[in-house]
Design a protein around this motif. Structure first.
Motif, PDB file in Angstrom:
ATOM      1  N   TYR A 168       0.898  -1.016   0.010  1.00 15.06           N
ATOM      2  CA  TYR A 168      -0.023   0.068   0.055  1.00 15.06           C
ATOM      3  C   TYR A 168       0.916   1.407   0.023  1.00 15.06           C
ATOM      4  O   TYR A 168       0.812   2.191  -0.788  1.00 15.06           O
ATOM      5  N   ILE A 169       1.939   1.283   0.921  1.00 19.56           N
ATOM      6  CA  ILE A 169       2.974   2.524   1.021  1.00 19.56           C
ATOM      7  C   ILE A 169       3.704   2.511  -0.454  1.00 19.56           C
ATOM      8  O   ILE A 169       3.752   3.564  -0.769  1.00 19.56           O
ATOM      9  N   GLN A 170       4.015   1.586  -0.787  1.00 19.73           N
ATOM     10  CA  GLN A 170       4.648   1.538  -2.206  1.00 19.73           C
ATOM     11  C   GLN A 170       3.801   2.114  -3.453  1.00 19.73           C
ATOM     12  O   GLN A 170       4.182   2.982  -4.210  1.00 19.73           O
ATOM     13  N   GLN A 171       2.600   1.838  -3.355  1.00 17.36           N
ATOM     14  CA  GLN A 171       1.534   2.425  -4.387  1.00 17.36           C
ATOM     15  C   GLN A 171       1.815   3.862  -3.809  1.00 17.36           C
ATOM     16  O   GLN A 171       1.449   4.646  -4.872  1.00 17.36           O
ATOM     17  N   VAL A 172       1.251   4.522  -2.872  1.00 18.38           N
ATOM     18  CA  VAL A 172       1.230   5.708  -2.483  1.00 18.38           C
ATOM     19  C   VAL A 172       2.438   6.479  -2.950  1.00 18.38           C
ATOM     20  O   VAL A 172       2.323   7.596  -3.503  1.00 18.38           O
ATOM     21  N   GLU A 173       3.435   5.986  -2.577  1.00 18.50           N
ATOM     22  CA  GLU A 173       4.968   6.580  -2.908  1.00 18.50           C
ATOM     23  C   GLU A 173       4.957   6.637  -4.344  1.00 18.50           C
ATOM     24  O   GLU A 173       5.616   7.660  -4.876  1.00 18.50           O
ATOM     25  N   ARG A 174       4.524   5.953  -5.098  1.00 18.38           N
ATOM     26  CA  ARG A 174       4.355   5.643  -6.774  1.00 18.38           C
ATOM     27  C   ARG A 174       3.808   7.089  -7.260  1.00 18.38           C
ATOM     28  O   ARG A 174       4.096   7.747  -8.176  1.00 18.38           O
ATOM     29  N   SER A 175       2.935   7.556  -6.507  1.00 19.34           N
ATOM     30  CA  SER A 175       1.979   8.883  -6.814  1.00 19.34           C
ATOM     31  C   SER A 175       2.751  10.181  -6.554  1.00 19.34           C
ATOM     32  O   SER A 175       2.403  11.352  -6.669  1.00 19.34           O
ATOM     33  N   GLY A 176       4.233  10.055  -5.739  1.00 15.40           N
ATOM     34  CA  GLY A 176       4.826  10.947  -5.602  1.00 15.40           C
ATOM     35  C   GLY A 176       5.105  11.386  -4.272  1.00 15.40           C
ATOM     36  O   GLY A 176       5.889  12.334  -3.780  1.00 15.40           O
ATOM     37  N   ARG A 177       4.222  11.138  -3.335  1.00 15.28           N
ATOM     38  CA  ARG A 177       4.384  11.297  -1.749  1.00 15.28           C
ATOM     39  C   ARG A 177       5.531  10.478  -1.045  1.00 15.28           C
ATOM     40  O   ARG A 177       5.750   9.294  -1.715  1.00 15.28           O
ATOM     41  N   GLU A 178       6.087  11.182  -0.217  1.00 13.01           N
ATOM     42  CA  GLU A 178       7.198  10.213   0.593  1.00 13.01           C
ATOM     43  C   GLU A 178       6.623  10.056   1.901  1.00 13.01           C
ATOM     44  O   GLU A 178       6.264  10.671   2.771  1.00 13.01           O
ATOM     45  N   ILE A 179       6.754   8.552   2.130  1.00 17.64           N
ATOM     46  CA  ILE A 179       6.116   8.092   3.527  1.00 17.64           C
ATOM     47  C   ILE A 179       7.350   7.505   4.303  1.00 17.64           C
ATOM     48  O   ILE A 179       8.051   6.632   3.658  1.00 17.64           O
ATOM     49  N   THR A 180       7.415   7.973   5.598  1.00 16.04           N
ATOM     50  CA  THR A 180       8.594   7.135   6.466  1.00 16.04           C
ATOM     51  C   THR A 180       7.616   6.504   7.526  1.00 16.04           C
ATOM     52  O   THR A 180       7.086   6.907   8.278  1.00 16.04           O
ATOM     53  N   LEU A 181       7.677   5.116   7.454  1.00 15.04           N
ATOM     54  CA  LEU A 181       7.030   4.492   8.399  1.00 15.04           C
ATOM     55  C   LEU A 181       8.130   3.716   9.254  1.00 15.04           C
ATOM     56  O   LEU A 181       8.983   3.154   8.760  1.00 15.04           O
ATOM     57  N   ILE A 182       7.986   3.756  10.538  1.00 14.14           N
ATOM     58  CA  ILE A 182       8.929   3.700  11.414  1.00 14.14           C
ATOM     59  C   ILE A 182       8.204   2.451  12.398  1.00 14.14           C
ATOM     60  O   ILE A 182       7.031   2.420  12.813  1.00 14.14           O
ATOM     61  N   GLY A 183       8.872   1.235  12.552  1.00 14.77           N
ATOM     62  CA  GLY A 183       8.265  -0.178  13.159  1.00 14.77           C
ATOM     63  C   GLY A 183       7.545  -0.895  12.292  1.00 14.77           C
ATOM     64  O   GLY A 183       7.760  -0.893  11.145  1.00 14.77           O
ATOM     65  N   PRO A 184       6.587  -1.670  12.608  1.00 13.59           N
ATOM     66  CA  PRO A 184       5.990  -1.707  13.836  1.00 13.59           C
ATOM     67  C   PRO A 184       6.917  -2.431  14.908  1.00 13.59           C
ATOM     68  O   PRO A 184       8.277  -2.873  14.573  1.00 13.59           O
ATOM     69  N   ASN A 185       6.251  -2.823  16.096  1.00 12.93           N
ATOM     70  CA  ASN A 185       7.133  -3.770  17.180  1.00 12.93           C
ATOM     71  C   ASN A 185       8.331  -2.878  17.721  1.00 12.93           C
ATOM     72  O   ASN A 185       9.336  -3.457  17.634  1.00 12.93           O
ATOM     73  N   CYS A 186       8.172  -1.400  17.930  1.00 12.63           N
ATOM     74  CA  CYS A 186       9.215  -0.647  18.099  1.00 12.63           C
ATOM     75  C   CYS A 186       9.030   0.125  19.235  1.00 12.63           C
ATOM     76  O   CYS A 186       7.758   0.450  19.779  1.00 12.63           O
ATOM     77  N   PRO A 187      10.086   0.968  19.882  1.00 12.16           N
ATOM     78  CA  PRO A 187      10.004   1.710  20.964  1.00 12.16           C
ATOM     79  C   PRO A 187       9.605   3.234  20.577  1.00 12.16           C
ATOM     80  O   PRO A 187       9.259   3.937  21.271  1.00 12.16           O
TER      81      PRO A 187
END
Lengths: 389, 298
Positions: free
Chosen positions: B111-130
């Protein structure tokens, strides 16, 4: 969770994947006769039901041409200790055998679906060189391995399965069956939240495509939505591990002598490593969890003490959300109920560390305090060595 | 500067009114983080911890201008929450939740790859992280704030408490941190070691990086390659799990050696060959950094 061959096959069969005629799952030779009858006419295949791969070479899979042969083989195999290349030198005791009817094999293929970290999703790994271990194949004939990532939202489409069929040189007579079966396999992988589904070999019979073997492992994180899998027993987990899981404690039994209780999986691993570096050996991996309370600490301590190999205990807590004083109180209250016969080393750090240390000191219990992890590991190793004498 | 978060970052919290959400959001607010909104479906219009609650991320973003989301919803709903955050307009999503089915994360990645192809940049950190903390400026996560100190060492790790251990050693020796990032212990996660190393390499406030990996997968090997090809700043590396047996999952879903891949030895070798300073003793991370650098005035 890892499934045994017969469990995996039953799941696949219900979804429409052809498997050999089922004779029975037997634990004693008295059950052989009925199983042979159910499986149909000779020959039959007798297969040890253990989790490790490489059973064939190790003598865990045998062909029987007569009922007497089947009975003799079963007698020899029930209770045998199987060592395969996947058991890391340890023997696994065979408790159950699967008896199946023999099938005519025209060709053997390798087919698996894995959750691939690199592609961040399911990936098919297949090869025309069936029956061989994939590790060997990857080393000797890497060019013979075909990889195809699958979008979990889309699954395996007909055209993709057809492409694999052409690449694997499946005869036109079997293409439709290959497409049908591989689509079911990939759908099962996605629907059941598998982390691995390996069919080695996937065979071509005169008229169909069939799964001759099945190795399946599933994602524990998804067990809440997999009622079909919830009914199955976790064959890998020891009694202690199952008890730990019920208490929401992550525990893995090991061979060493120093029992550990740590908060956080990474730090728990790091603690094991530090013990090893200090010349000792950890008896377990134990993550008491981020939301640890007094009750859980006491439960964890009890678990560790049930392992008779334990000669010393090391508690390593880095307080973040978990507060050191709460852990200390948990340790003290647990030790009031359990008579501790082995030395206990405690290292506390982080949130409310001073209050925690104070509680331990005031308790009057003989606890060896440590300032940092290296200090704690050395003290635990020394204590375990003295205790072992 | 810093990476991912700074004092101007505006945060919304998904799962704001739950017990976990309430507890941790409160801690973040006390640290000085600008938590400006919460999202709990069905509780829109209410106020919680003196912050407005919205029904959807979409509403929260439009009303408050928060572009960072912290996710603290239970595992069965977390994948959906990540996608809602991205769809609602957040560019940074920090997912703390542990125990998300791996298949869900495979879907989230696509899903994120698809959104990024439209030109937006997404930073997802995690899951299962502090989570992520830029000491003295902004804390988005469940780590204890007080062990951190502002400074110039970047820290990136797959584990929670192991990170605290490393940070504590750094702080005690006078080395503050630019930003500390927990990328999480799952086999499929948002940002990789390489993604974060790239950010640290670009960041003026970071002089050196401590990277804490563990057995399983090949993210550390990839990071070693990235370091060799693209990085000029020194990196100190530690890998947990040397004493772990093959084939058993060590707590984290991602911490498992399978089919001989993802071993401690292979990671150490890759890091060493790339020129990363390998620290073998967990207790020696602070010392290793101190040996090669002069501490900042405390």
């Amino acid at each position: 969770m890892k499934l045994l061959e017969h469990e995996g096959k039953e799941i696949l069969k219900a979804r429409g994947v052809p498997v050999p005629p089922f004779g029975g799952l037997i634990k004693t030779t008295a059950q052989v006769q009925a199983a042979l009858k159910r499986a149909g006419k000779a020959p039959w295949v007798v297969k040890a039901q253990v989790l490790a791969g490489g059973r064939g070479k190790a003598g865990g899979i045998k062909l029987a041409k007569t009922p007497k042969e089947a009975k003799d083989l079963s007698k020899a195999m029930i209770g045998m200790n199987l060592i395969t290349h996947q058991t890391h030198g340890q023997a696994i005791k065979v408790k159950e055998l699967l008896i199946e009817g023999g099938v005519k094999i025209e060709r053997e293929l390798y087919f698996s679906v894995v959750m691939d970290r690199k592609n961040a999703g399911p990936t098919i790994i297949t090869s025309a060189q069936g029956g061989m271990e994939i590790e060997t194949l990857a080393e000797e004939h890497p060019e013979a391995i075909i990889r195809m990532p699958v979008d979990p939202n889309v699954g395996l489409r007909d055209f993709m399965a057809r492409r694999l069929a052409f690449q694997l040189d499946i005869p036109a007579t079997h293409t439709a069956a290959f497409v049908r079966v591989t689509k079911i396999l990939v759908k099962a992988f996605i629907d059941l939240d598998c982390s691995m589904l390996e069919i080695n070999p996937l065979i071509l019979t005169p008229k169909d495509v069939m799964a001759l073997d099945c190795k399946m492992s599933t994602d524990d994180n998804a067990s809440y939505r997999q009622p079909e899998l919830a009914k199955l027993k976790d064959h890998e987990a020891s009694a202690l591990e199952i008890e730990a899981k019920a208490a929401d404690i992550s525990y893995v039994g090991l061979d060493g002598t120093i029992g550990c209780m740590v908060n956080g999986a990474g730090l728990a691993m790091g603690t094991m490593d530090t013990i090893a570096l200090a010349g000792g050996s950890p008896a377990n991996f134990l993550d008491v969890g981020g939301g640890a309370n007094e009750e859980r600490v006491s439960k964890a301590l009890n678990l560790i003490l049930k392992d008779k190999k334990v000669k010393a205990i090391l508690i390593n807590i880095f307080g973040g959300i978990v507060k050191c004083d709460m852990i200390a109180a948990g340790v003290v209250s647990a030790l009031k109920k359990i008579k501790l016969k082995v030395p206990l080393v405690v290292r506390l750090q982080g949130t409310n560390v001073d209050a925690g240390k104070e509680i331990l000191k005031k308790s009057g219990l003989s606890i060896i305090a440590a300032d940092d992890l290296w200090d704690a590991a050395q003290k635990a190793v020394a204590a375990a060595k003295t205790e072992a004498k | 500067m810093s990476i991912i978060l700074d004092k101007d970052s505006k945060i919304l919290v998904q799962g704001f009114t739950g017990s976990q959400g309430t507890f941790h959001a409160k801690q973040c607010i006390e640290y000085g983080t600008q938590i400006v909104a919460g999202v709990t479906p069905g509780r829109g219009g209410q106020t919680h911890l003196d912050r407005p609650v919205f029904n959807t991320v979409h509403d929260a973003v439009r009303n408050t201008g928060a572009f960072v989301s912290m996710i603290l919803v239970p595992a069965p709903f977390a994948a959906d929450a990540i996608m809602e955050a991205v769809d609602g307009g957040c560019s940074t999503v920090i997912c703390i939740t542990e125990g998300i089915p791996i298949m869900d994360m495979a879907k989230v990645k696509r899903y994120i790859q698809q959104v990024e192809r439209s030109g937006r940049e997404i930073t997802l950190i995690g899951p299962n992280c502090p989570g992520v903390i830029t000491p003295g400026q902004c804390k988005v996560g469940i780590m204890p704030g007080f062990i951190h100190k502002a400074g110039s060492i970047g820290v990136v790790s797959r584990s929670g408490t192991l990170t605290y251990e490393a940070v504590d050693q750094l702080t005690k020796r006078g080395f503050g941190q630019s930003t500390v990032v927990g990328i999480g212990g799952d086999p499929i996660n948002g940002s990789s070691f390489s993604d974060i190393l790239a950010k640290f390499e670009e960041d003026d406030a970071t002089d050196a990086v401590v990277m804490i990996g563990e057995i399983g997968g090949s993210a550390e090997e990839d990071a070693a390659r990235f370091f060799k090809d693209k990085m000029t700043k020194p990196v100190f590396g530690f890998i947990a799990g040397k004493a772990a047996p093959e084939g058993r999952r060590m707590g984290h879903a991602g911490a498992i050696v399978e089919g001989g891949a993802g071993t401690h030895a292979s990671k150490i070798k890759a890091m060493r060959e790339a020129g990363i300073t390998v620290v073998e003793n967990l207790s020696g991370i602070g010392e290793a950094v101190a040996k090669s650098r002069k501490p900042l005035a405390a």
